[in-house]
Design a protein around this motif. Structure first.
Motif, PDB file in Angstrom:
ATOM      1  N   GLU A 542       0.825  -1.211   0.000  1.00  0.00           N
ATOM      2  CA  GLU A 542       0.000   0.000   0.000  1.00  0.00           C
ATOM      3  C   GLU A 542       0.859   1.261   0.000  1.00  0.00           C
ATOM      4  OE1 GLU A 542      -2.524  -0.434   3.370  1.00  0.00           O
ATOM      5  OE2 GLU A 542      -3.667  -2.116   2.504  1.00  0.00           O
ATOM      6  N   GLU A 543       1.972   1.225   0.741  1.00  0.00           N
ATOM      7  CA  GLU A 543       2.844   2.404   0.771  1.00  0.00           C
ATOM      8  C   GLU A 543       3.509   2.629  -0.589  1.00  0.00           C
ATOM      9  OE1 GLU A 543       5.007   3.912   4.063  1.00  0.00           O
ATOM     10  OE2 GLU A 543       4.641   2.083   5.243  1.00  0.00           O
ATOM     11  N   ILE A 544       3.889   1.547  -1.264  1.00  0.00           N
ATOM     12  CA  ILE A 544       4.478   1.688  -2.605  1.00  0.00           C
ATOM     13  C   ILE A 544       3.433   2.234  -3.572  1.00  0.00           C
ATOM     14  CG2 ILE A 544       5.379   0.379  -4.570  1.00  0.00           C
ATOM     15  CD1 ILE A 544       6.852  -1.403  -2.562  1.00  0.00           C
ATOM     16  N   LEU A 547       3.177   5.893  -2.934  1.00  0.00           N
ATOM     17  CA  LEU A 547       4.377   6.590  -3.407  1.00  0.00           C
ATOM     18  C   LEU A 547       4.312   6.830  -4.915  1.00  0.00           C
ATOM     19  CD1 LEU A 547       7.278   7.645  -2.814  1.00  0.00           C
ATOM     20  CD2 LEU A 547       8.085   5.300  -3.221  1.00  0.00           C
ATOM     21  N   LEU A 548       3.907   5.807  -5.659  1.00  0.00           N
ATOM     22  CA  LEU A 548       3.814   5.933  -7.119  1.00  0.00           C
ATOM     23  C   LEU A 548       2.693   6.879  -7.519  1.00  0.00           C
ATOM     24  CD1 LEU A 548       4.308   2.190  -8.200  1.00  0.00           C
ATOM     25  CD2 LEU A 548       6.006   4.014  -8.163  1.00  0.00           C
ATOM     26  N   LYS A 549       1.569   6.774  -6.833  1.00  0.00           N
ATOM     27  CA  LYS A 549       0.404   7.602  -7.167  1.00  0.00           C
ATOM     28  C   LYS A 549       0.682   9.078  -6.890  1.00  0.00           C
ATOM     29  CE  LYS A 549      -3.185   7.225  -4.528  1.00  0.00           C
ATOM     30  NZ  LYS A 549      -4.409   6.709  -3.858  1.00  0.00           N
ATOM     31  N   CYS A 550       1.275   9.367  -5.748  1.00  0.00           N
ATOM     32  CA  CYS A 550       1.525  10.762  -5.378  1.00  0.00           C
ATOM     33  C   CYS A 550       2.539  11.433  -6.291  1.00  0.00           C
ATOM     34  CB  CYS A 550       2.011  10.841  -3.928  1.00  0.00           C
ATOM     35  SG  CYS A 550       0.729  10.444  -2.722  1.00  0.00           S
ATOM     36  N   ASN A 551       3.462  10.651  -6.811  1.00  0.00           N
ATOM     37  CA  ASN A 551       4.526  11.226  -7.641  1.00  0.00           C
ATOM     38  C   ASN A 551       4.321  10.976  -9.135  1.00  0.00           C
ATOM     39  OD1 ASN A 551       6.720  12.275  -5.667  1.00  0.00           O
ATOM     40  ND2 ASN A 551       6.142  10.263  -4.838  1.00  0.00           N
ATOM     41  N   CYS A 552       3.182  10.343  -9.479  1.00  0.00           N
ATOM     42  CA  CYS A 552       2.851  10.071 -10.888  1.00  0.00           C
ATOM     43  C   CYS A 552       4.057   9.480 -11.611  1.00  0.00           C
ATOM     44  CB  CYS A 552       2.393  11.352 -11.581  1.00  0.00           C
ATOM     45  SG  CYS A 552       1.639  11.060 -13.202  1.00  0.00           S
ATOM     46  N   CYS A 553       4.510   8.350 -11.107  1.00  0.00           N
ATOM     47  CA  CYS A 553       5.721   7.749 -11.665  1.00  0.00           C
ATOM     48  C   CYS A 553       5.600   6.230 -11.707  1.00  0.00           C
ATOM     49  CB  CYS A 553       6.946   8.163 -10.856  1.00  0.00           C
ATOM     50  SG  CYS A 553       6.947   7.570  -9.155  1.00  0.00           S
ATOM     51  N   LEU A 601      13.922   7.381  -4.542  1.00  0.00           N
ATOM     52  CA  LEU A 601      14.587   6.189  -4.006  1.00  0.00           C
ATOM     53  C   LEU A 601      14.883   6.359  -2.518  1.00  0.00           C
ATOM     54  CD1 LEU A 601      17.033   5.215  -6.909  1.00  0.00           C
ATOM     55  CD2 LEU A 601      14.921   4.061  -6.234  1.00  0.00           C
ATOM     56  N   ALA A 602      15.188   7.584  -2.110  1.00  0.00           N
ATOM     57  CA  ALA A 602      15.405   7.838  -0.679  1.00  0.00           C
ATOM     58  C   ALA A 602      14.109   7.616   0.098  1.00  0.00           C
ATOM     59  CB  ALA A 602      15.924   9.260  -0.473  1.00  0.00           C
ATOM     60  N   GLU A 603      12.988   8.070  -0.470  1.00  0.00           N
ATOM     61  CA  GLU A 603      11.694   7.841   0.175  1.00  0.00           C
ATOM     62  C   GLU A 603      11.394   6.348   0.254  1.00  0.00           C
ATOM     63  OE1 GLU A 603       8.570  10.095  -1.689  1.00  0.00           O
ATOM     64  OE2 GLU A 603       9.823  11.887  -1.842  1.00  0.00           O
ATOM     65  N   LEU A 604      11.678   5.632  -0.827  1.00  0.00           N
ATOM     66  CA  LEU A 604      11.437   4.190  -0.833  1.00  0.00           C
ATOM     67  C   LEU A 604      12.326   3.497   0.193  1.00  0.00           C
ATOM     68  CD1 LEU A 604      10.122   1.657  -2.057  1.00  0.00           C
ATOM     69  CD2 LEU A 604      11.974   1.631  -3.749  1.00  0.00           C
ATOM     70  N   ASP A 605      13.572   3.924   0.287  1.00  0.00           N
ATOM     71  CA  ASP A 605      14.492   3.316   1.252  1.00  0.00           C
ATOM     72  C   ASP A 605      13.960   3.485   2.676  1.00  0.00           C
ATOM     73  OD1 ASP A 605      17.036   2.035   1.878  1.00  0.00           O
ATOM     74  OD2 ASP A 605      17.593   3.970   2.749  1.00  0.00           O
ATOM     75  N   SER A 606      13.429   4.660   2.973  1.00  0.00           N
ATOM     76  CA  SER A 606      12.852   4.893   4.307  1.00  0.00           C
ATOM     77  C   SER A 606      11.662   3.976   4.553  1.00  0.00           C
ATOM     78  CB  SER A 606      12.415   6.356   4.436  1.00  0.00           C
ATOM     79  OG  SER A 606      13.524   7.219   4.321  1.00  0.00           O
ATOM     80  N   ILE A 607      10.873   3.751   3.525  1.00  0.00           N
ATOM     81  CA  ILE A 607       9.712   2.860   3.655  1.00  0.00           C
ATOM     82  C   ILE A 607      10.164   1.426   3.895  1.00  0.00           C
ATOM     83  CG2 ILE A 607       7.762   1.855   2.396  1.00  0.00           C
ATOM     84  CD1 ILE A 607       7.466   4.585   0.974  1.00  0.00           C
ATOM     85  N   LEU A 608      11.134   0.961   3.101  1.00  0.00           N
ATOM     86  CA  LEU A 608      11.578  -0.432   3.200  1.00  0.00           C
ATOM     87  C   LEU A 608      12.182  -0.739   4.568  1.00  0.00           C
ATOM     88  CD1 LEU A 608      13.214  -1.011  -0.327  1.00  0.00           C
ATOM     89  CD2 LEU A 608      10.945  -1.707   0.453  1.00  0.00           C
TER      90      LEU A 608
END
Length: 728
Positions: A542-544, A547-553, A601-608
């Motif tokens: 859900e967090e991923i 992350l993708l939805k908010c950044n349209c990526c 990627l920094a945001e993803l790293d914090s999530i992981l």
């Protein structure tokens, strides 16, 4: 055929297995009318002779338009009978041979008496025809033969003592500048063979038109006919112009716009002479080897007289048919008369005995050519820089029907190009990927590099998922050559691990995660990717998603699956996150937007870090270097090491990316592609592909295994077997 009734014409056709090539006058008479009742039996009526011959001539023209070998079974007693074909002979560039059975009048009469009644001919007719044939010669353009063996295979000229070199040049397509580089300086001791397709698509058609006519008059040139030459013929002969509209608009109109009517007619006369001079193939021998040059490429070489000239011109199979693979297999079976084949037309890989000279020169590719000398056979290419740089847009503007049509013109231009393949995917998406032609012919430009794992909405054309733009190996492109990297790269440069799985893409559409491979949102690779991802904690998924939805990526992965292994061995399944990239056609950088990528990627790293899972990680950055000297030392060290990895990816501070593969990976990939897989496909170990003793040891080991075992094994299975026996 020429001869009186019952002279043995049909028997000669039967004895030489020529029935399939034969048009018989009586057959057409019988199509129009059944046998008629005569005074004392049945006979073939001559009342429909006119319509019967009209039908025969229609069928003859159809066959001649295809370039078929044709046998005409009729009496042909006079020159007038043969002259009826003269217009067709000139139109389709045919040579006439005739066979005349040496049968006495008495034997003709005896055979006639033994025929089925309706096939019998009145004896006075046989008397008259036999006498006329014996006393009346046919026109000089008819050449008499005494055996089919005289013409059933083309003459193979031996050039050994005539020239020092043979140069065979591929499709030119209006690229005059590139051609001049290929033929300058002109060498009288070289025979130049041109594979056809001289005009169209390029932007130097006027210069090329006059040059091809000039070249055709030189004693040391052989000009072959390609499939595009039909447009030259249509203009030259003023026929079928409706089938050459684009040629007339883009090639002819600019050339003749300032000409008078007489000048146009003069040009057409010259083009008629040029077209008539073209050959459909050229077989020759040179220093003990035989070569067959055509435009299209054959599957094998039977007696060449029986091959339709349209096959020489258009080739066997479809444009994409891997003709070299087929030809090589048939060559090994002894079906090619020991000819090494050279052709243009289709963008396919070379084989062992079949070579392709189509280099997409008109799109900024290469004008390919082969040089043959007493002791060398070399293939080269001349990069063409004189071409329409915006040809994809112009191609789109000239289309009357579109493969895709969205609200985004840039996507329409990309998706309707023949250099891009488009596939419908769910939900309501098109996937766009460059074609194999682009890959093999290296037709890279700013547009084709974008067509890699690109998914757009079918209505709006908006990008919904995407991968990197295509990036290249070290030394694969001028900008990635090691000597040029100092000018290409902006330091500092990150060195990332190159994992050995397959590319997968994750995006969000209407709050739902969408899983994709490079080309589709369905299939085995997508299912494997989805299954692995869904093993992650639901909260992480859900967090991923957010992350993708908010950044349209989109998020790109290298998927490691034990169900789809490659070259490098992994002990368990894993999802390596490669990067995150905005869902736009253009990115703020060459391949990625470095600033955007690092933040995401920094945001993803914090999530992981919040989750206890070993299934997913961000691909490792091994090192960051600040100078070219540092980078060169690392590259040289890696290129001389044999540790078990695929290689590395370089990412500079402007988002430019390149990659290099290590020796271990390249060695085993070669063995898989050139030794293991060919053996699995055809049951024969290709020892000729072994480049060194270690390759041969690998091939020898395969020969010790049951063939069924080899067919069911992956490369990693084979390597494990070798390791268990202490062979690695």
């Amino acid at each position: 055929m020429r001869g009186a009734p019952a002279s043995g014409k049909s028997q000669w056709i039967h004895d030489n297995n020529l029935e399939a090539y034969t048009l018989e006058a009586d057959h057409f008479r019988m199509l129009l009318r059944s046998p008629s009742l005569g005074e004392d039996g049945w006979y073939i009526s001559q009342e429909d002779n006119g319509p019967a011959w009209e039908l025969l001539l229609d069928c003859l023209e159809k066959r001649m338009s295809n370039g078929d070998f044709v046998v005409l079974d009729a009496t042909h007693t006079t020159s007038k009978a043969v002259n009826a074909y003269k217009e067709l002979l000139n139109k389709y560039k045919y040579t006439v041979y005739y066979y005349e059975p040496d049968t006495s009048l008495e034997e003709c009469l005896a055979r006639n008496a033994e025929r089925t009644d309706y096939k019998r001919v009145p004896e006075q007719v046989i008397h008259r025809m036999h006498k006329v044939i014996k006393t009346t010669p046919l026109p000089k353009f008819c050449k008499k033969i005494n055996s089919i063996d005289e013409i059933n295979n083309y003459f193979t000229v031996d050039l050994t003592n005539q020239y020092e070199r043979v140069r065979i040049i591929g499709d030119i397509h209006g690229c005059y500048t590139a051609l001049q580089q290929a033929i300058s300086p002109w060498d009288e001791k070289t025979l130049y063979i041109f594979c056809g397709d001289y005009l169209e698509r390029g932007i130097e058609n006027k210069e090329m038109m006059y040059e091809m006519m000039r070249l055709s008059t030189l004693p040391n040139t052989i000009m072959l006919e390609g499939n595009h030459e039909r447009h030259i013929a249509n203009f030259a002969f003023n026929t079928n112009l409706d089938r050459s509209k684009r040629f007339m608009k883009e090639v002819v109109a600019p050339i003749i716009k300032d000409m008078t009517k007489k000048e146009v007619e003069s040009l057409q006369r010259e083009l008629r002479l040029f077209y008539k001079s073209l050959r459909q193939c050229y077989p020759f021998s040179f220093h003990g080897k035989k070569y067959l040059v055509s435009h299209g490429g054959l599957s094998y070489v039977p007696n060449m007289t029986f091959i339709a000239t349209s096959t020489f011109i258009n080739g066997f199979g479809a444009y994409e048919t891997d003709i070299a693979k087929i030809y090589d297999a048939n060559y090994e079976k002894g079906m090619c008369q020991n000819f090494i084949q050279i052709h243009g037309h289709r963008g396919v890989p070379d084989g062992t005995y079949s070579f392709c000279l189509e280099g997409e020169v008109e799109f900024g590719g290469e004008l390919k050519y082969i040089d043959i000398t007493a002791d060398a056979f070399t293939k080269s290419g001349i990069k063409n820089d004189v071409y329409d740089k915006d040809y994809m847009r112009h191609e789109y503007q000239n289309m009357t029907q579109h493969l895709i049509y969205t609200q985004n013109e840039d996507i329409n231009i990309l998706g309707n190009s023949k250099l891009v393949k488009v596939k419908k995917c769910s939900p309501n998406l098109y996937s766009l990927n460059f074609t194999s032609r682009v890959f093999h012919k290296r037709l890279w430009n700013e547009s084709t590099v974008q067509a890699r794992g690109l998914f757009v909405d079918r209505l709006t054309g908006d990008v919904k998922l995407r991968s990197y733009n295509k990036f290249f190996n070290l030394n694969e492109r001028p900008e990635t050559e090691l000597n040029n990297l100092a000018n290409t790269l902006s330091f500092p440069v990150e060195i990332r691990t190159k994992e050995n799985g397959y590319l997968a893409i994750l995006g969000v559409i209407k709050d739902e995660l969408i899983f994709a491979s490079k080309s589709t949102t369905e299939g085995m690779h997508v299912d494997l990717f989805k299954d692995l991802f869904q093993k992650l904690p639901e909260a992480l998924q859900e967090e991923i998603n957010e992350l993708l939805k908010c950044n349209c990526c989109s998020m790109m992965f290298e998927v490691i699956s034990q169900e789809d292994t490659h070259i490098i061995k992994y002990d368990q399944d894993h999802l390596y996150v490669l990067d995150m990239i905005q869902n736009t056609l253009d990115v703020n950088g060459k391949h990625i937007d470095v600033s955007f990528s690092r933040k995401r990627l920094a945001e993803l790293d914090s999530i992981l870090k919040k989750y206890d899972t070993q299934l997913i990680s961000i691909v490792k950055t091994v090192q960051q270097v600040n100078t070219m000297d540092e980078l060169t030392n690392i590259i040289n060290k890696e290129l001389n090491s044999h540790h078990e990895s695929e290689g590395f990816v370089l990412v500079d501070s402007n988002g430019f990316m390149t990659k290099f593969k290590g020796p271990y990976y390249n060695t085993w990939k070669y063995r898989r592609n050139r030794i293991l897989e060919p053996y699995q496909q055809n049951g024969k170990i290709p020892y000729e592909n072994c480049k060194n003793e270690d390759d041969r040891k690998f091939a020898d080991f395969l020969s010790t295994l049951e063939y069924d075992v080899v067919c069911k094994s992956t490369l990693l299975n084979i390597k494990a077997m070798m390791e268990s026996k202490g062979l690695l």
